[in-house]
Structure formats: structure tokens, C-alpha cells
Design an enzyme around this catalytic site. Structure first.
Site, PDB file in Angstrom:
ATOM      1  N   SER A 124       0.810  -1.219   0.000  1.00  0.00           N
ATOM      2  CA  SER A 124       0.000   0.000   0.000  1.00  0.00           C
ATOM      3  C   SER A 124       0.842   1.266   0.000  1.00  0.00           C
ATOM      4  CB  SER A 124      -0.972  -0.026   1.188  1.00  0.00           C
ATOM      5  OG  SER A 124      -1.901   1.026   1.090  1.00  0.00           O
ATOM      6  N   HIS A 125       0.787   2.029   1.081  1.00  0.00           N
ATOM      7  CA  HIS A 125       1.452   3.326   1.175  1.00  0.00           C
ATOM      8  C   HIS A 125       2.863   3.211   1.742  1.00  0.00           C
ATOM      9  CE1 HIS A 125      -0.592   2.279   4.846  1.00  0.00           C
ATOM     10  NE2 HIS A 125       0.206   3.073   5.526  1.00  0.00           N
ATOM     11  N   ASP A 300      -1.622   6.864  -3.281  1.00  0.00           N
ATOM     12  CA  ASP A 300      -0.557   6.088  -2.640  1.00  0.00           C
ATOM     13  C   ASP A 300      -0.055   5.021  -3.607  1.00  0.00           C
ATOM     14  OD1 ASP A 300      -2.762   4.386  -2.538  1.00  0.00           O
ATOM     15  OD2 ASP A 300      -2.136   3.471  -0.650  1.00  0.00           O
ATOM     16  N   ASP A 302      -0.572   1.784  -4.146  1.00  0.00           N
ATOM     17  CA  ASP A 302      -1.490   0.903  -4.868  1.00  0.00           C
ATOM     18  C   ASP A 302      -2.780   1.603  -5.283  1.00  0.00           C
ATOM     19  OD1 ASP A 302      -2.454   1.041  -2.238  1.00  0.00           O
ATOM     20  OD2 ASP A 302      -3.279  -0.977  -2.289  1.00  0.00           O
ATOM     21  N   ASP A 304      -5.223   3.084  -3.764  1.00  0.00           N
ATOM     22  CA  ASP A 304      -6.500   3.002  -3.052  1.00  0.00           C
ATOM     23  C   ASP A 304      -6.710   4.181  -2.109  1.00  0.00           C
ATOM     24  OD1 ASP A 304      -4.665   2.196  -1.118  1.00  0.00           O
ATOM     25  OD2 ASP A 304      -5.825   0.473  -0.443  1.00  0.00           O
ATOM     26  N   ARG A 305      -5.653   4.936  -1.825  1.00  0.00           N
ATOM     27  CA  ARG A 305      -5.789   6.114  -0.963  1.00  0.00           C
ATOM     28  C   ARG A 305      -5.719   7.388  -1.800  1.00  0.00           C
ATOM     29  NH1 ARG A 305      -3.091   5.019   4.885  1.00  0.00           N
ATOM     30  NH2 ARG A 305      -3.542   2.809   5.015  1.00  0.00           N
ATOM     31  N   LYS A 400     -11.275   0.566  -0.982  1.00  0.00           N
ATOM     32  CA  LYS A 400     -11.213   2.016  -1.116  1.00  0.00           C
ATOM     33  C   LYS A 400     -10.598   2.328  -2.476  1.00  0.00           C
ATOM     34  CE  LYS A 400      -7.259   2.059   2.127  1.00  0.00           C
ATOM     35  NZ  LYS A 400      -7.576   0.903   2.976  1.00  0.00           N
TER      36      LYS A 400
END
Length: 637
Positions: A124-125, A300, A302, A304-305, A400
Site C-alpha cells: 500500500s502506502h 498512494d 497501490d 486506493d488512498r 477504497k
């Protein structure tokens, strides 16, 4: 046709392969150990029912971080050995987390096949590169993260695993070229389908939003736009959507070439790590000489944010989801028939709660983790949801979705300016936020992140807080000794969630302290046994229009909560402490501070100024420095 055989490879368990909030995240040096990734993948296959594996279709892709390409080849060979019928891979191994969810839910193969799950390769982030982080998680047939029942099984399997299955002689597949490659194994045909990473996702976005109205906004000479992918997988979608579909200038895209190490940066869309975008939007300490764009956003690793910015103006994620929910029906065609309900994670501010009350919407407060929203969506109870950690989404998928959030904001701006594109001044991001505060009040809000804290120290801090909640007199004595102007803590507990869909219970989800002037009871399992006491609390305040405590109490609990507590201003969330499950080593302690202000004449203060007394009390009450040795947080949002 290439033939392959299946080998059983002996292995031994590794400690600590417990999935966190969303998957297993460790340093690359951990994942590259012989058998480490393979153990986790086989443990996942073993946790699934046979029909989810044998003869099934699986998606395998991710955010392109270092080790992803090697991991994809390993998982393909293991999928073949475990009897999977076909594997779908995004070109170059790239698929954003929301795009994976969309592919599971929407894509139909040439032979009519549908995916039953996915291995998503992402941390992710978190930073990427040979010395940074890697991660893997499994998503289910609904497109959402595996529920705790599955992740618990995976973890138990990792503790006892003795072998894994591997098609060792299966050659590596070229994942850079769109094509279907066929193989033959002991159980018959096995295919690897490499497909375009963006087409399915772009098609879905065009079915949700009015691209024509957004295009008109972006073509206005008064509107300027900037999007920063932070060298994450969002770059695989940004040019396609914002430039080719919506007509934005290519110069409006920053860092949109995906890189294995995210360009050496930290792909977390916040004011600390998205430095280039923050400077361009006029929010840096040293302002740029150029006039900032009207609208800016970041993703981010991937995708999703998201972070939403106006010219010299930051939109908190808590406000963002509330504003999207408040404007969704008018601005976004997908929601034209109305919202089914809304939901937020527990540490997210109550800004969304106020919107739910005003619009008479179903409302849910869940633990951190998108799987909890997914259950509500699958049951038709929730349309829009969000987390304070820069995650926003809807029931179009079960993750998300950072680009969705940007398109939602552009849709709101397009709607607000539909009759104003030729006027002297456009309605801005800041205008929309301030109008929202004037209508619903403002939830001053901040988050302090203490990253890579010693795990034992973090657990001791949380245990200390749990112990404190049994003696509010002691808590308030400490509070008054720090700041006499801070209201008493009237209730403190660990957040516990009973899923209204499947009845599962999630405990120890964070420590919450409420402040105010009288004790009330939270509306869950205690409501009936404490109804009489609560009734007298209400009567003593002269609040006569209440619901009788019999069969109506549960269905009207939310409305009652608002009538009694929020409208009277008698109890507010003061602070939340929780351990994050997204780090790869050590522990991350997150502190959340909130204060609601309904008086429109007092909603224009700086958050840090408004919240400084509460921050001071929370840090001293928790003995943050004593437990962690940290005199300051890693990141302030």
C-alpha cells in the site's frame, strides 16, 4: 503445448506470518527468504474451499513494487500446482488494488470465466525497493479483502505448514505482452491471461461519473488541475483517465511513471510525504512563485488512498467523505436514486455522522479495515464510506478507491460550477468545504503517527490506557492537573464491533475516551439493560421528546443518540489511540484528536490551534514519551 508436473516441496513454518489490517507486510529481505512467500501462498490455498481453488480463476497483480515480478511467477507456478484453471495478470504485473476489485467483479474472460479471488502484491502506502517493504493479501469473490475468518485460518496454517505445491518446470510467463499462454498439467489445461491493466477500471468509472460534465470543468481556462501518483500504480491509470478521457493537460500529471522503488519516495498521500504536490498547491512553508492550481490530488502506492487539496487548502479525509456523501445524489449519476447508507471507521471524525443525521441515512461505525465496509455493502446497507487514513470509496467495488475519490470531487466541482463556467470566479474546493462547515458544523481533527515504535513499548502504552478506563476519577484528576480548561472524560473503553450482517465480533479495536458533562451509554448490547438509567439522564435535562424504551429502542437508537447527545453537545469523542496494522516492522501508534464546533462563527480556526489543549492532555495522559521515548510524532495530519 508446454507440459508441467507438480512437486511437493518440504518446508518449515516461519514465525509472524499473521496478516495485519490488510495482508502480510514485511521487509523485502524477509520475503526473499527461501520458502517464505511460498508458505504464505500455500497456507492461503489451504484456507480456501476446494471450489475457490481447483478449476478456479485467480487474479495475480499489484502495485509494481520491488520483488513483484518474481512473486508473480512464483504464485503462477503454485496456482498451477494447486489445480487453478487460469490466472489473470495485469500487463507488466500492474493492477491497482481498486482495479483488482473491479476485475474480480466485472471482468468476463473470452471463455465466460469469472475470477473467484486474487493475490494482490502490495504494501500500500509503505516505501518500496530492495531494502523497503513488500506485501501480499488475498481478496475474495466479492472483490473485497478476506474476512477475519479466512485470515485467521491462513495464520493458523502458517504455523503448521510442512509442504507446498509447485510446478517447478513451468517456464516464466512474459507478463509484458497482452496474450494468453496455455500449459498442460496433471489436471488438464492451465492458462495465464495477461490483459490490459486499465480498460476494465476505466469502463467502470465511465459508468459511475458524468465524464462530459467533468470534461467541461477541466476545459475551463479558470480551472487548473494537478495529480500526483507518487510513482505508484495510479500512474497506469492517470494518463488514460485524466488526459485521454477528460482532456486534462499532460503537464498536470506528476510522478505518473510507476517505479519499483516509487522514485525513492514514500508513496503515502499526506502533507508530509507528497512534498512536490504540497509545494505546487501553495501549502509548503516556502511557497512556489507560480499561482497554485485550483485542484490537486495524490495517490498512494497501490492507488486506493487519496489526498484532496484546493489552492492553499487541505481537505481532511474525514471531511472529504462527509462532503462526498452530502453531495453524491446531485453530482454523481451512479447515486441519483439515493444512498443506501454511509459508514466510517471508528477513528474517523464524526463529520459523516452529522450528514447521515441530516439526510436521514443509515449509519455505521466499524473498525479500521475495508472488509467491514464490504459486508455492509454486500448486504445493501452502505453506498459511501471512508477512513481517516486517506481512504474513501463506495459500493461500486469492495476496496477504497483513490481515483474514484478524485473523480467524485471533480464531479462535485463540476456540478457546483455548471452554470458558472463563464462567470468571474469558480466555486472552489475551499468554498465547498466552508459551505459544508456552515451547514453541518466543523469537526476539528488531527492525527499523530508514531512509526516504528518498539512493539513491546506500544503494547504497554495501550495496556496502561485500558487499565486507566476503570477509574475515571483518576483519569480526570490527571486531566485537570494538565489542563483545567479541558472538560472531564465521561466514558472510556476499547472499541468493540458486532457486525450487523454476520454477527461476528471484533474486539480490542482501539481505545476511545469521550468528554462531556454526563455519562451516557453507547447504543449496542448495553442499551436495554441501561435504558432506565439513560431515561433518567434524559429527563433530568428536560429533554421530553424521547423514544420509549421497548421495541422501538434499537431501530431508533441512532436518532436517539443524535437527539440527546449531539444536539445538546453533552458528549464528544476526545481522543482515540490505536495500533496500526499496516507497518512492516515495529509498531505504529496512532493518536486521533477531535472537537466538534457547531457555531459557524468559530469554524475558521487552524486545527492545531483549536486542538492544542486536547493534544497536550492526550499525550501526557498516555505517557507517550515515557513509553516510547518519542518527543514528537513521525507524521502529523
Amino acid at each position: 503445448m508446454v507440459l508441467f508436473k507438480v512437486s511437493r516441496v518440504e518446508t518449515t513454518p516461519f514465525d509472524g506470518q499473521k496478516p495485519g489490517t490488510s495482508g502480510l507486510r514485511k521487509k523485502v529481505k524477509v520475503f526473499v527468504q527461501p520458502h517464505y512467500l511460498q508458505n504464505f501462498v500455500q497456507s492461503t490455498f489451504n484456507a480456501l474451499t476446494a471450489e475457490k481453488v481447483r478449476g478456479a480463476t485467480l487474479v495475480v497483480s499489484g502495485d509494481g513494487r520491488y520483488f513483484s515480478k518474481d512473486a508473480i511467477q512464483i504464485i503462477i507456478k503454485m496456482a498451477a500446482a494447486n489445480g487453478v484453471r487460469r490466472v489473470w495478470v495485469g500487463q507488466n504485473g500492474l493492477l491497482s488494488t481498486p482495479a483488482v476489485s473491479a476485475v474480480i467483479r466485472e471482468r468476463v474472460g473470452a471463455d465466460g470465466s469469472k475470477a473467484t479471488g486474487a493475490f494482490i502484491l502490495t504494501a500500500s502506502h509503505n516505501p518500496g525497493g530492495p531494502h523497503e517493504d513488500f506485501g501480499i493479501k488475498y481478496n475474495m469473490e466479492n472483490g473485497g479483502p478476506a474476512p477475519e475468518g479466512i485470515t485467521d485460518k491462513i495464520y493458523e496454517n502458517t504455523k503448521t505448514i510442512g509442504e507446498y505445491l509447485l510446478a517447478e518446470d513451468l517456464p516464466d510467463v512474459d507478463i509484458s505482452t497482452i496474450a494468453v499462454t496455455g500449459f498442460e498439467g496433471p489436471e488438464g489445461q492451465f492458462d495465464v491471461d495477461v490483459f490490459d491493466s486499465a480498460s476494465e477500471y476505466v469502463k467502470l468509472m465511465k459508468s459511475i461519473f458524468d465524464f462530459q460534465s467533468i470534461q467541461k470543468l477541466l476545459s475551463s481556462p479558470k480551472f487548473t488541475f494537478c495529480y500526483d501518483a507518487l510513482h505508484g500504480v495510479a500512474g497506469a491509470y492517470a494518463k488514460r483517465i485524466f488526459v485521454e478521457e477528460l482532456g486534462a493537460q499532460e503537464s498536470s500529471l506528476l510522478n505518473c511513471v510507476p517505479k519499483e522503488d516509487f522514485g525513492g519516495g514514500h508513496p503515502d498521500p499526506n502533507l508530509t510525504y507528497a512534498k512536490e504536490l504540497v509545494a505546487r498547491m501553495g501549502l509548503a512553508h516556502l511557497e512556489s512563485q507560480e499561482e497554485p492550481p485550483e485542484f490537486g490530488a495524490a495517490a498512494d502506492g497501490d492507488a486506493d488512498r487519496n489526498m484532496i487539496l484546493g489552492k492553499r487548502f487541505f481537505v481532511t479525509p474525514s471531511d472529504s467523505v462527509a462532503i462526498i456523501a452530502a453531495n453524491a445524489v446531485q453530482s454523481i449519476p451512479y447515486f441519483s436514486a439515493g444512498l443506501k447508507g454511509v459508514a466510517r471507521s471508528m477513528p474517523t471524525s464524526a463529520a459523516l455522522d452529522v450528514v447521515a443525521k441530516h439526510l436521514n441515512l443509515k449509519f455505521f461505525e466499524v473498525p479500521t479495515g475495508w472488509k467491514f465496509f464490504g459486508n455492509l455493502m454486500d448486504a445493501g446497507l452502505c453506498s459511501v464510506c471512508g477512513e481517516e487514513s486517506f481512504g474513501t470509496g463506495s459500493d461500486h467495488i469492495r476496496e477504497k478507491d483513490g481515483i474514484w475519490a478524485v473523480l467524485a470531487w471533480l464531479s462535485i466541482l463540476a456540478y457546483k460550477n455548471k452554470d458558472n463556467l463563464d462567470g468571474d470566479k469558480l466555486v472552489t474546493v475551499e468554498d465547498i468545504v466552508r459551505e459544508h462547515w456552515a451547514t453541518y458544523g466543523r469537526h476539528y481533527y488531527t492525527r499523530y503517527d508514531y512509526e516504528n515504535v518498539d512493539s513491546d513499548a506500544a503494547k504497554e502504552l495501550m495496556a496502561y490506557l485500558v487499565k486507566l478506563q476503570s477509574s475515571l476519577d483518576e483519569v480526570n484528576s490527571i486531566v485537570k492537573g494538565i489542563r483545567s480548561d479541558v472538560a472531564d472524560v465521561v466514558h472510556a473503553d476499547e472499541f468493540e464491533y458486532k457486525d450487523p450482517v454476520d454477527g461476528s465480533i471484533s474486539k480490542h479495536q482501539g481505545w476511545v475516551a469521550y468528554r462531556g458533562f454526563f455519562q451516557v451509554y453507547w447504543f449496542h448490547e448495553h442499551i436495554l439493560e441501561n435504558a432506565f438509567e439513560l431515561y433518567w439522564d434524559i429527563m433530568s435535562l428536560g429533554k421530553m421528546n424521547v423514544y420509549w424504551f421497548h421495541e422501538h429502542i434499537l431501530e431508533n437508537a441512532f436518532e436517539l443518540y443524535w437527539d440527546i447527545i449531539m444536539s445538546l453537545g453533552k458528549m464528544n469523542v476526545f481522543c482515540v489511540f490505536r495500533l496500526s496494522g499496516t507497518g512492516s516492522e515495529g509498531a505504529t501508534i496512532r493518536l486521533y484528536i477531535e472537537q466538534y464546533e457547531k457555531d459557524s462563527s468559530k469554524t475558521g480556526r487552524q486545527s492545531q490551534e483549536a486542538l492544542s489543549p486536547l493534544v497536550e492532555v492526550a499525550l501526557k495522559l498516555s505517557k507517550m514519551q515515557e513509553f516510547t521515548g518519542r518527543s514528537a510524532p513521525t507524521v502529523i495530519t
